[in-house]
Scaffold this motif. Structure first.
Motif, PDB file in Angstrom:
ATOM      1  N   PRO A 254       0.828  -1.215   0.000  1.00 29.89           N
ATOM      2  CA  PRO A 254       0.000   0.000   0.000  1.00 29.89           C
ATOM      3  C   PRO A 254       0.859   1.261   0.000  1.00 29.89           C
ATOM      4  O   PRO A 254       1.953   1.271   0.549  1.00 29.89           O
ATOM      5  CB  PRO A 254      -0.803  -0.112   1.301  1.00 29.89           C
ATOM      6  N   PHE A 255       0.335   2.303  -0.622  1.00 25.06           N
ATOM      7  CA  PHE A 255       1.027   3.590  -0.604  1.00 25.06           C
ATOM      8  C   PHE A 255       0.632   4.294   0.682  1.00 25.06           C
ATOM      9  O   PHE A 255      -0.279   5.126   0.713  1.00 25.06           O
ATOM     10  CB  PHE A 255       0.647   4.423  -1.829  1.00 25.06           C
ATOM     11  N   ALA A 256       1.317   3.923   1.751  1.00 21.66           N
ATOM     12  CA  ALA A 256       0.934   4.418   3.072  1.00 21.66           C
ATOM     13  C   ALA A 256       2.112   4.338   4.022  1.00 21.66           C
ATOM     14  O   ALA A 256       3.019   3.530   3.846  1.00 21.66           O
ATOM     15  CB  ALA A 256      -0.224   3.589   3.635  1.00 21.66           C
ATOM     16  N   VAL A 257       2.085   5.211   5.028  1.00 20.53           N
ATOM     17  CA  VAL A 257       3.030   5.096   6.131  1.00 20.53           C
ATOM     18  C   VAL A 257       2.644   3.853   6.924  1.00 20.53           C
ATOM     19  O   VAL A 257       1.457   3.625   7.177  1.00 20.53           O
ATOM     20  CB  VAL A 257       2.972   6.358   7.027  1.00 20.53           C
ATOM     21  N   PRO A 258       3.609   3.013   7.291  1.00 21.06           N
ATOM     22  CA  PRO A 258       3.262   1.775   7.984  1.00 21.06           C
ATOM     23  C   PRO A 258       2.599   2.012   9.332  1.00 21.06           C
ATOM     24  O   PRO A 258       2.725   3.088   9.924  1.00 21.06           O
ATOM     25  CB  PRO A 258       4.612   1.072   8.161  1.00 21.06           C
ATOM     26  N   ALA A 259       1.893   0.982   9.805  1.00 21.70           N
ATOM     27  CA  ALA A 259       1.285   1.048  11.129  1.00 21.70           C
ATOM     28  C   ALA A 259       2.377   1.235  12.178  1.00 21.70           C
ATOM     29  O   ALA A 259       3.529   0.836  11.974  1.00 21.70           O
ATOM     30  CB  ALA A 259       0.497  -0.232  11.401  1.00 21.70           C
ATOM     31  N   ARG A 260       1.996   1.816  13.311  1.00 21.82           N
ATOM     32  CA  ARG A 260       2.980   2.108  14.345  1.00 21.82           C
ATOM     33  C   ARG A 260       3.741   0.860  14.771  1.00 21.82           C
ATOM     34  O   ARG A 260       4.933   0.915  15.050  1.00 21.82           O
ATOM     35  CB  ARG A 260       2.266   2.745  15.539  1.00 21.82           C
ATOM     36  N   SER A 261       3.062  -0.301  14.780  1.00 19.35           N
ATOM     37  CA  SER A 261       3.726  -1.539  15.193  1.00 19.35           C
ATOM     38  C   SER A 261       4.818  -1.957  14.209  1.00 19.35           C
ATOM     39  O   SER A 261       5.780  -2.621  14.578  1.00 19.35           O
ATOM     40  CB  SER A 261       2.696  -2.666  15.319  1.00 19.35           C
ATOM     41  N   GLU A 262       4.676  -1.568  12.939  1.00 18.75           N
ATOM     42  CA  GLU A 262       5.661  -1.917  11.913  1.00 18.75           C
ATOM     43  C   GLU A 262       6.718  -0.832  11.740  1.00 18.75           C
ATOM     44  O   GLU A 262       7.704  -1.030  11.026  1.00 18.75           O
ATOM     45  CB  GLU A 262       4.970  -2.121  10.558  1.00 18.75           C
ATOM     46  N   TYR A 263       6.509   0.304  12.350  1.00 23.72           N
ATOM     47  CA  TYR A 263       7.324   1.482  12.061  1.00 23.72           C
ATOM     48  C   TYR A 263       8.817   1.278  12.313  1.00 23.72           C
ATOM     49  O   TYR A 263       9.638   1.612  11.433  1.00 23.72           O
ATOM     50  CB  TYR A 263       6.808   2.668  12.881  1.00 23.72           C
ATOM     51  N   PRO A 264       9.219   0.735  13.473  1.00 23.62           N
ATOM     52  CA  PRO A 264      10.670   0.613  13.718  1.00 23.62           C
ATOM     53  C   PRO A 264      11.390  -0.218  12.658  1.00 23.62           C
ATOM     54  O   PRO A 264      12.449   0.178  12.162  1.00 23.62           O
ATOM     55  CB  PRO A 264      10.720  -0.055  15.096  1.00 23.62           C
ATOM     56  N   GLU A 265      10.799  -1.370  12.308  1.00 24.87           N
ATOM     57  CA  GLU A 265      11.449  -2.226  11.311  1.00 24.87           C
ATOM     58  C   GLU A 265      11.514  -1.550   9.954  1.00 24.87           C
ATOM     59  O   GLU A 265      12.537  -1.588   9.269  1.00 24.87           O
ATOM     60  CB  GLU A 265      10.692  -3.549  11.193  1.00 24.87           C
ATOM     61  N   ARG A 266      10.417  -0.909   9.559  1.00 24.89           N
ATOM     62  CA  ARG A 266      10.384  -0.267   8.246  1.00 24.89           C
ATOM     63  C   ARG A 266      11.313   0.938   8.194  1.00 24.89           C
ATOM     64  O   ARG A 266      11.986   1.182   7.187  1.00 24.89           O
ATOM     65  CB  ARG A 266       8.942   0.141   7.924  1.00 24.89           C
ATOM     66  N   LEU A 267      11.351   1.723   9.281  1.00 28.19           N
ATOM     67  CA  LEU A 267      12.246   2.877   9.307  1.00 28.19           C
ATOM     68  C   LEU A 267      13.697   2.417   9.265  1.00 28.19           C
ATOM     69  O   LEU A 267      14.541   3.045   8.613  1.00 28.19           O
ATOM     70  CB  LEU A 267      11.996   3.710  10.559  1.00 28.19           C
TER      71      LEU A 267
END
Length: 429
Positions: A183-196
Motif C-alpha cells: 500500500p502507498f501508506a506510512v506503515p502502522a505504528r507496530s511496523e514502524y521501527p522495522e520499516r524505518l
C-alpha cells in the motif's frame, strides 16, 4: 543572424538546464503525489516522466513557469485523466479518480494547480521505495530514481554497473511492489521501527558507496554522498521525532565534512591522520553537532541508538583540533556501546583500531587475531589492512608487507589498491 541563432541556442540550453534542475528538486514530490492519487508507483513515475518530456518541449519556447512544480503536477494529472478516458472500459476506481482530478483541475492553466500535502506523500513514497519486500539493490535503485530524481544512466554510472542492470532492478522492484500489493501508506505504528530501519539502511548504504567506493578508479563518489545527505535531511524533516534519523543525518554531516580533504588534486587517498583539517567543512561539522544534539534530546537519557553512537564517534574526529589530540579512549568506549547494541565483526575491527590508537598496537593485535580465527571477515579487505598496520607499527615488517599485499589483492577499488601496495613497498624499504 548567426548571433540571433546563438542567442536562441543559449536560451534553449538555459531552459533545458532549468528543467533538469527543477526535476531533481521536484521529482520526488511529484511522484509521491501522483502515487497517492493513482495508488500505483510505477504509473506515477510514468506520468511524471511524461510531464518532464512536456517541460523539455515547451519551456525552451514558452519560458519557465513561475511555479514549475505545480506546472509539472498539473500536466501529469492531465495525462492521467486523458489516459483513463481513452480506455475502452474504465473500472469504477479509475473513473472516479478521473472525475475527481478533472474537478480539481478547474482550469486548463497548470500555474493554478492546487498545492497538496507534500510531506505526507513524500514520507509514504520513502517507505514504499525502501520496502523490505524488495532486494537491497532494488531498494537503492528505486530510492535514487523516485526520490533523488536521478536518471537510470546516472545511477548506473554511480555504481559502475551497466545501465541495463539498473533498469532491470527498477522494473523488477516495481513489479514486486505491485505483486505484493504494497500500500502507498506510512506503515502502522507496530511496523514502524522495522520499516524505518530499512529506510535508514538504504540511505546510509548510498552514502557509504559514495564515501568509500567499493570498486572502480575513484576513491570516492561525492555525488552519491550529497544525494544521500539530501535524502537524510528530507527524512529528518518528515520524521522530526525519530532520534535515529537525526543520528544518521549527524553521522553523514560529520563524514561529509571531510570529503574535500580525503584526496589529493589527482584523486590519491589521504588517510585521516594525514588530512589537512583546515580543509574540513566547518559548516557541515556544525550541522552534525546540531543533529546529534537533537537526537540526544529525543532519547532523553534512555541511550543512543546505533546511528547516534556512530555519529558520536565521528564527532570525536570532527571536533578534535589535531589527530594526536583525538579522544581515542572515548571512541573505544563508544565502540563498546555500539557492539552491545549491534554485535558484529566489523564493529569489533573498528574497536580494535581505536584500541591501538588509545593503548598501542599490541593491545589491538589480540582482538584482530581473534577475528582472523573467527573467519567472519575472511573476504573483507580491511581485516588484513588493519592487521598489516599493526604489524608495521610493531616493527614486524615482513608480516606487514604480506598483509598489505593480501589486502590489495582483495579490494575492488583501484585507488585503494595502489595505496595498499605503496604501504607494502614501505615495508620492503
Amino acid at each position: 543572424m548567426p548571433h540571433r541563432a546563438d542567442a536562441s541556442t543559449d536560451a534553449r540550453d538555459d531552459a533545458r538546464r532549468t528543467v533538469e534542475a527543477v526535476w531533481r528538486i521536484e521529482s520526488g514530490r511529484l511522484v509521491a503525489g501522483l502515487a497517492r492519487w493513482t495508488g500505483d508507483v510505477g504509473l506515477a513515475e510514468e506520468l511524471a516522466q511524461d510531464a518532464l518530456v512536456a517541460a523539455l518541449e515547451q519551456w525552451p519556447a514558452e519560458g519557465v513557469p513561475r511555479n514549475a512544480g505545480a506546472w509539472l503536477t498539473a500536466v501529469a494529472k492531465r495525462r492521467a485523466i486523458d489516459g483513463w478516458r481513452r480506455r475502452e472500459r474504465l473500472d469504477e476506481r479509475y473513473a472516479a479518480l478521473a472525475r475527481d482530478l478533472a474537478d480539481e483541475q478547474g482550469s486548463d492553466d497548470p500555474a493554478v494547480a492546487v498545492e497538496e500535502e507534500i510531506d505526507d506523500d513524500l514520507l509514504r513514497l520513502v517507505f514504499v521505495a525502501c520496502h523490505p519486500v524488495l532486494a537491497q539493490g532494488g531498494r537503492v535503485a528505486l530510492t535514487l530514481k523516485l526520490l533523488g530524481g536521478l536518471t537510470t544512466e546516472e545511477i548506473a554510472r554511480a555504481f559502475l554497473v551497466p545501465t541495463s542492470t539498473i533498469a532491470q532492478r527498477i522494473v523488477r522492484a516495481k513489479r514486486t511492489l505491485s505483486a505484493a500489493k504494497v500500500p502507498f501508506a506510512v506503515p502502522a505504528r507496530s511496523e514502524y521501527p522495522e520499516r524505518l530501519s530499512s529506510v535508514l539502511e538504504v540511505v546510509y548504504l548510498i552514502f557509504n558507496e559514495g564515501y568509500s567506493a567499493t570498486a572502480g578508479d575513484d576513491w570516492m563518489r561525492p555525488d552519491l554522498c550529497r544525494e544521500a545527505l539530501r535524502l537524510g535531511r528530507v527524512l529528518a524533516e518528515l520524521t522530526p521525532r525519530e532520534p535515529e534519523v537525526h543520528g544518521l543525518v549527524a553521522l553523514m554531516e560529520f563524514q561529509a565534512s571531510r570529503i574535500g580533504a580525503r584526496t589529493t588534486r589527482d584523486g590519491e587517498p589521504i588517510l585521516l591522520q594525514d588530512q589537512d583539517r583546515t580543509r574540513w567543512d566547518r559548516l557541515l561539522i556544525g550541522r552534525g553537532v546540531a543533529a546529534l544534539e537533537r537526537a540526544d534530546r529525543l532519547v532523553a537519557g534512555t541511550g543512543r541508538g546505533p546511528y547516534a553512537l556512530q555519529a558520536a564517534i565521528a564527532a570525536c574526529h570532527a571536533t578534535a583540533p589535531s589527530a594526536d589530540r583525538t579522544d581515542w579512549e572515548e571512541i573505544v568506549a563508544l565502540y563498546g556501546a555500539l557492539a552491545e547494541l549491534r554485535p558484529s565483526a566489523v564493529i569489533e575491527l573498528n574497536r580494535a583500531v581505536a584500541l591501538s590508537m588509545a593503548y598501542g598496537p599490541e593491545a589491538a593485535l589480540d582482538v584482530v587475531d581473534r577475528l582472523v580465527i573467527d573467519g567472519a571477515l575472511s573476504s573483507y579487505h580491511l581485516l588484513p589492512s588493519v592487521r598489516a598496520d599493526l604489524m608495521f607499527r610493531l616493527g614486524r615488517l615482513p608480516e606487514a608487507r604480506t598483509e598489505f599485499e593480501r589486502a590489495a589483492a582483495m579490494t575492488g577499488n583501484a585507488r585503494e589498491r595502489d595505496l595498499l601496495l605503496a604501504r607494502a613497498a614501505e615495508c620492503g624499504e
